[in-house]
Design a protein around this motif. Structure first.
Motif, PDB file in Angstrom:
ATOM      1  N   ASN A 595       0.936  -1.267   0.036  1.00  0.00           N
ATOM      2  CA  ASN A 595       0.056   0.041   0.044  1.00  0.00           C
ATOM      3  C   ASN A 595       0.807   1.343   0.044  1.00  0.00           C
ATOM      4  O   ASN A 595       1.561   1.578   0.826  1.00  0.00           O
ATOM      5  N   SER A 596       0.643   1.963  -0.944  1.00  0.00           N
ATOM      6  CA  SER A 596       1.453   3.351  -1.206  1.00  0.00           C
ATOM      7  C   SER A 596       2.936   3.181  -0.871  1.00  0.00           C
ATOM      8  O   SER A 596       3.582   3.950  -0.328  1.00  0.00           O
ATOM      9  N   GLY A 597       3.554   2.109  -1.324  1.00  0.00           N
ATOM     10  CA  GLY A 597       4.971   1.856  -1.398  1.00  0.00           C
ATOM     11  C   GLY A 597       5.462   1.307  -0.206  1.00  0.00           C
ATOM     12  O   GLY A 597       6.436   0.728  -0.064  1.00  0.00           O
ATOM     13  N   TRP A 598       4.570   1.024   0.637  1.00  0.00           N
ATOM     14  CA  TRP A 598       4.891   0.084   1.806  1.00  0.00           C
ATOM     15  C   TRP A 598       4.698  -1.366   1.521  1.00  0.00           C
ATOM     16  O   TRP A 598       3.697  -1.618   0.610  1.00  0.00           O
ATOM     17  N   GLN A 599       5.717  -2.411   1.970  1.00  0.00           N
ATOM     18  CA  GLN A 599       5.355  -3.647   1.388  1.00  0.00           C
ATOM     19  C   GLN A 599       5.709  -4.933   2.380  1.00  0.00           C
ATOM     20  O   GLN A 599       6.794  -4.352   3.164  1.00  0.00           O
ATOM     21  N   ALA A 600       5.183  -5.628   2.721  1.00  0.00           N
ATOM     22  CA  ALA A 600       5.380  -6.836   3.679  1.00  0.00           C
ATOM     23  C   ALA A 600       5.215  -8.155   2.962  1.00  0.00           C
ATOM     24  O   ALA A 600       3.851  -8.410   2.560  1.00  0.00           O
ATOM     25  N   ASN A 601       5.996  -9.088   3.050  1.00  0.00           N
ATOM     26  CA  ASN A 601       5.745 -10.293   2.146  1.00  0.00           C
ATOM     27  C   ASN A 601       6.464 -11.295   3.176  1.00  0.00           C
ATOM     28  O   ASN A 601       7.733 -11.315   3.753  1.00  0.00           O
ATOM     29  N   LEU A 602       5.681 -12.394   3.533  1.00  0.00           N
ATOM     30  CA  LEU A 602       6.044 -13.737   4.162  1.00  0.00           C
ATOM     31  C   LEU A 602       5.921 -14.795   3.239  1.00  0.00           C
ATOM     32  O   LEU A 602       5.155 -15.193   2.727  1.00  0.00           O
ATOM     33  N   TYR A 603       7.303 -15.631   3.251  1.00  0.00           N
ATOM     34  CA  TYR A 603       7.204 -16.853   2.476  1.00  0.00           C
ATOM     35  C   TYR A 603       7.653 -18.010   3.430  1.00  0.00           C
ATOM     36  O   TYR A 603       8.356 -17.917   4.211  1.00  0.00           O
ATOM     37  N   MET A 604       7.256 -19.242   2.886  1.00  0.00           N
ATOM     38  CA  MET A 604       7.430 -20.476   3.782  1.00  0.00           C
ATOM     39  C   MET A 604       7.749 -21.489   2.875  1.00  0.00           C
ATOM     40  O   MET A 604       7.181 -21.575   1.561  1.00  0.00           O
ATOM     41  N   THR A 605       8.699 -22.295   3.205  1.00  0.00           N
ATOM     42  CA  THR A 605       9.146 -23.547   2.541  1.00  0.00           C
ATOM     43  C   THR A 605       9.175 -24.797   3.329  1.00  0.00           C
ATOM     44  O   THR A 605       9.738 -24.604   4.319  1.00  0.00           O
ATOM     45  N   TYR A 606       8.615 -25.889   2.879  1.00  0.00           N
ATOM     46  CA  TYR A 606       8.759 -27.159   3.656  1.00  0.00           C
ATOM     47  C   TYR A 606       9.414 -28.066   2.732  1.00  0.00           C
ATOM     48  O   TYR A 606       8.865 -28.452   1.206  1.00  0.00           O
ATOM     49  N   ASN A 607      10.520 -28.753   3.209  1.00  0.00           N
ATOM     50  CA  ASN A 607      11.380 -29.582   2.062  1.00  0.00           C
ATOM     51  C   ASN A 607      11.300 -30.988   2.819  1.00  0.00           C
ATOM     52  O   ASN A 607      11.893 -31.130   4.160  1.00  0.00           O
ATOM     53  N   SER A 608      10.767 -32.318   2.243  1.00  0.00           N
ATOM     54  CA  SER A 608      10.869 -33.439   2.900  1.00  0.00           C
ATOM     55  C   SER A 608      12.365 -33.912   2.882  1.00  0.00           C
ATOM     56  O   SER A 608      12.322 -35.052   3.795  1.00  0.00           O
ATOM     57  N   GLY A 609      13.279 -33.550   2.362  1.00  0.00           N
ATOM     58  CA  GLY A 609      14.627 -34.054   2.512  1.00  0.00           C
ATOM     59  C   GLY A 609      14.795 -34.933   1.220  1.00  0.00           C
ATOM     60  O   GLY A 609      14.101 -35.664   0.970  1.00  0.00           O
ATOM     61  N   ALA A 610      16.119 -34.998   0.867  1.00  0.00           N
ATOM     62  CA  ALA A 610      16.476 -35.549  -0.290  1.00  0.00           C
ATOM     63  C   ALA A 610      17.552 -36.538  -0.189  1.00  0.00           C
ATOM     64  O   ALA A 610      18.243 -36.423   1.052  1.00  0.00           O
ATOM     65  N   ARG A 611      17.361 -37.729  -0.925  1.00  0.00           N
ATOM     66  CA  ARG A 611      18.617 -38.752  -0.711  1.00  0.00           C
ATOM     67  C   ARG A 611      19.702 -38.318  -1.032  1.00  0.00           C
ATOM     68  O   ARG A 611      20.186 -37.546  -1.919  1.00  0.00           O
ATOM     69  N   ARG A 612      20.999 -38.393   0.022  1.00  0.00           N
ATOM     70  CA  ARG A 612      22.120 -38.090  -0.325  1.00  0.00           C
ATOM     71  C   ARG A 612      22.766 -38.748  -1.487  1.00  0.00           C
ATOM     72  O   ARG A 612      22.534 -39.898  -1.953  1.00  0.00           O
ATOM     73  N   ALA A 613      23.844 -38.052  -2.142  1.00  0.00           N
ATOM     74  CA  ALA A 613      24.394 -38.638  -3.291  1.00  0.00           C
ATOM     75  C   ALA A 613      25.695 -39.151  -3.271  1.00  0.00           C
ATOM     76  O   ALA A 613      26.165 -40.097  -4.134  1.00  0.00           O
ATOM     77  N   LEU A 614      26.738 -38.609  -2.330  1.00  0.00           N
ATOM     78  CA  LEU A 614      27.795 -39.650  -2.051  1.00  0.00           C
ATOM     79  C   LEU A 614      28.074 -40.042  -0.729  1.00  0.00           C
ATOM     80  O   LEU A 614      27.429 -39.650   0.347  1.00  0.00           O
TER      81      LEU A 614
END
Length: 679
Positions: A595-614
């Motif tokens: 609003n009128s140049g003011w801005q607020a944003n909140l982001y969330m991320t959930y990652n279940s985890g990946a299998r290791r490579a080495l």
């Protein structure tokens, strides 16, 4: 270790708009978008309907200098709606505080990006629907920039384009692979750069943050008569020196992450000239200079360095044929050079490896409205690739592999996609791409897509595309002195197909959603066995992609994306296991207010985890997964005076030092503070 190589080691052990004739005063207004983008990830027009006979216009929000828009508006297309297209506009890019293309892509459904942020984890992988970065196609203004270099961390560098120069980023799949390359088992990412209009305008920003981070960006654009111009520059540095837990990769004797610093300078320039109302010329140039340390997944401490210099030049001529705007021809020539130099001590020995790739390309792309219900897009691609490889090691066990290689490869392709409106609500796309390769011969890759609008608020769609990805010249001929991998001139191409099926739903006036089942089957997957590149077998991928967007009112907006990816190895000693570095589940969401140049944003991320490579630590198993993690990020803007604003980016608000992949850890809570302005 390069993303491609890491993955390899794991494997070894809307709707079509009914065409109408419009009056376009200048050719520069004509665009050749990839495919339909009516439902998007973060923001969409609230007026979207799926009936081709009742398609409203998408209204783009006017952006005031002192107000950062949260809108992400998709380009309406006149081509296809058989696969989803996600578009992020420059306002959303600025709102998120993106510092690289990887940052831009990370909030799109389908993407699992482990290398967000420059430096410490830059080389740990970018995957779209389970496909690696080299199994997707990256474009700048419709011109391919992939070089298919697979070693020395030489995959497509997503830091090479200044974020300040980006107008929007489009992500697509399906029939787009027919248009832009048979290697697109994953998707097609098209980076559209800014053009200058009107009075000269200077924009800029400076940021400082955790771990000596400093980032300066500036852009200057405008127009003079029939000429338009835009020039951008970005400089980024961070030392990425932070404490990591015991057992982390590249942990020095003091407990800090070592050799993770990054310094990049990137430059962009674009000049457009309207020769007349029917002809336009455009020239764009991108240059990159990058110096960084490399973080491998192995142990003990790694001290290798990577220098990367890049240059990409493109010249395009757009012309309108005949009367009206029913026949538009775009001719493009391009030059792309990537120079990678990896070097460093290891024990009592020293090693170097340099890969200099140069590509000359040409493309003719004709979009032709044959009738009210039939559109044909066809053309010709030419690409000549030259690779100079120079490797050296003082290790007595590797001296016999020291060499200099010079190799050339010519690839020519004819492509065509025909799109029919078979009825008011049913659209069919058929595509063919015939390739001629001096190494791998001739091969044909077809594609098909369809879309059926059941109601004005519900549409079904599906696509299928065959593909072939050829080994890189480095895999075929150049010894990898850093990892000790031998080339194999007898490698076969990766072959297979990818497909999607989904629905687009308008639940309410302000709530839209896209749901997509995706899959692929890729045979002759490339990998390393006993220190030599080889074809290791079959990988099947199946997954689900969901994108919801809710606009509460003019100031509030929110989005939610979820991706489930099952990328299963079907052959070899790891048969039945998930591909490494690819999480099963990835959930992303955000809520923003302005609003009128003011801005607020909140982001969330959930990652279940990946299998290791080495698995070179005592006790490691090839079934080990990285623990799951949840993360919150905040971005905001405070107007100071006139067009001057204070920006704030707080990342990892919960302060959890989670493991991204393979013993590489996030730094915990970090911050960036900056100022941006325009004149």
């Amino acid at each position: 270790m390069p993303a491609e190589a890491i993955e390899i080691e794991i494997q070894q052990t809307g709707n079509e708009v009914t065409p109408i004739t419009t009056s376009i005063p200048d050719l520069k207004e004509i665009e050749l978008p990839i495919i339909n983008a009516e439902l998007l990830t973060q923001e969409t027009s609230n007026d979207i309907e799926f009936n081709p006979e009742n398609q409203p216009e998408v209204e783009t929000q006017t952006v005031e200098d002192a107000d950062i828009s949260t809108e992400v508006i998709g380009e309406q297309d006149t081509f296809s709606g058989s696969t989803p297209v996600y578009v992020i506009e420059k306002e959303e890019i600025q709102k998120q505080g993106a510092t690289s293309v990887a940052d831009v892509l990370k909030r799109l459904p389908g993407f699992a990006i482990n290398d967000v942020g420059r430096g410490a984890d830059i080389h740990t992988g970018t995957y779209y629907r389970g496909a690696s970065i080299n199994q997707s196609v990256f474009l700048i203004n419709g011109r391919q920039i992939n070089n298919n270099v697979n070693t020395y961390h030489g995959t497509t560098d997503l830091n090479s384009i200044p974020v300040e120069s980006i107008e929007r980023v489009e992500l697509s799949s399906g029939v787009a692979s027919t248009l832009y390359g048979s290697s697109a088992f994953g998707g097609v990412v098209n980076i559209i750069t800014k053009e200058g209009y009107g009075k000269p305008k200077l924009t800029g920003s400076v940021e400082y943050g955790s771990f000596s981070l400093n980032n300066q960006q500036t852009s200057f654009g405008g127009s003079v008569g029939a000429a338009r111009y835009n020039f951008s520059f970005e400089r980024f540095f961070t030392d990425n020196r932070y404490r990591v837990p015991v057992g982390a990769a590249n942990r020095d004797s003091q407990g800090f992450l070592s050799n993770a610093d990054t310094a990049t300078s990137s430059y962009f320039g674009n000049i457009g000239l309207d020769l007349n109302s029917r002809n336009t010329l455009n020239l764009d140039v991108t240059a990159l200079s990058s110096r960084r340390g490399l973080i491998f997944f192995g142990f003990p401490l790694q001290r290798d360095r990577l220098d990367h210099d890049g240059l990409n030049i493109g010249l395009s001529w757009k012309t309108r044929l005949g009367n009206g705007d029913r026949s538009n021809l775009t001719t493009t020539i391009g030059y792309n050079q990537d120079y990678f130099s990896t070097y460093g001590p290891t024990g009592n020995f020293y090693r170097t490896g340099a890969l200099d790739t140069q590509q000359l390309s040409a493309r003719v792309d004709h979009e032709w409205q044959l009738s009210q219900s039939n559109k044909l897009r066809w053309g010709l691609d030419l690409k000549n690739t030259n690779l100079n490889g120079d490797v050296f090691s003082s290790d007595p066990n590797r001296i016999t592999n020291n060499e200099t290689e010079n190799r050339d490869l010519l690839n020519t392709a004819l492509f065509a996609v025909n799109s029919w409106n078979l009825s008011q609500n049913f659209q069919l796309d058929l595509g063919l791409r015939q390739s001629f390769d001096t190494k791998f011969g001739n091969y044909l890759n077809p594609s098909v897509g369809l879309r059926y609008a059941l109601t004005p608020t519900l549409a079904m769609r599906g696509s299928w595309a065959g593909g072939q990805r050829n080994p890189g010249l480095d895999q075929l001929y150049v010894y990898d002195t850093v990892h000790g991998w031998e080339p194999n001139p007898d490698l076969d191409p990766e072959t297979g197909s990818s497909w999607t099926a989904g629905v687009d739903v308008k639940f309410a006036e302000n709530l839209t959603g896209q749901f997509t089942y995706f899959g692929s089957s890729i045979d002759n997957r490339l990998g390393v066995i006993a220190g030599r590149w080889t074809n290791i077998g079959l990988v099947d991928t199946n997954g689900l992609e969901a994108a919801l967007q809710l606009k509460l009112n003019s100031g509030w907006s929110t989005f939610l994306n979820y991706t489930y990816t099952d990328a299963q190895i079907k052959t070899g000693t790891e048969r039945g296991l998930q591909l490494g570095l690819i999480p099963y589940s990835l959930l992303q969401g955000g809520i923003g207010y302005q609003n009128s140049g003011w801005q607020a944003n909140l982001y969330m991320t959930y990652n279940s985890g990946a299998r290791r490579a080495l698995f070179n630590r005592a006790g490691d198993q090839n079934t080990d997964f990285v623990p799951s993690y949840f993360n919150l990020d905040f971005s905001g803007r405070i107007p100071v005076a006139g067009n001057l604003g204070l920006t704030v980016y707080l990342e990892n608000l919960l302060g959890e030092q989670y493991e991204r992949v393979n013993r590489i850890y996030s730094p915990g809570f970090t911050f960036r503070l900056g100022l941006n302005s325009s004149l």
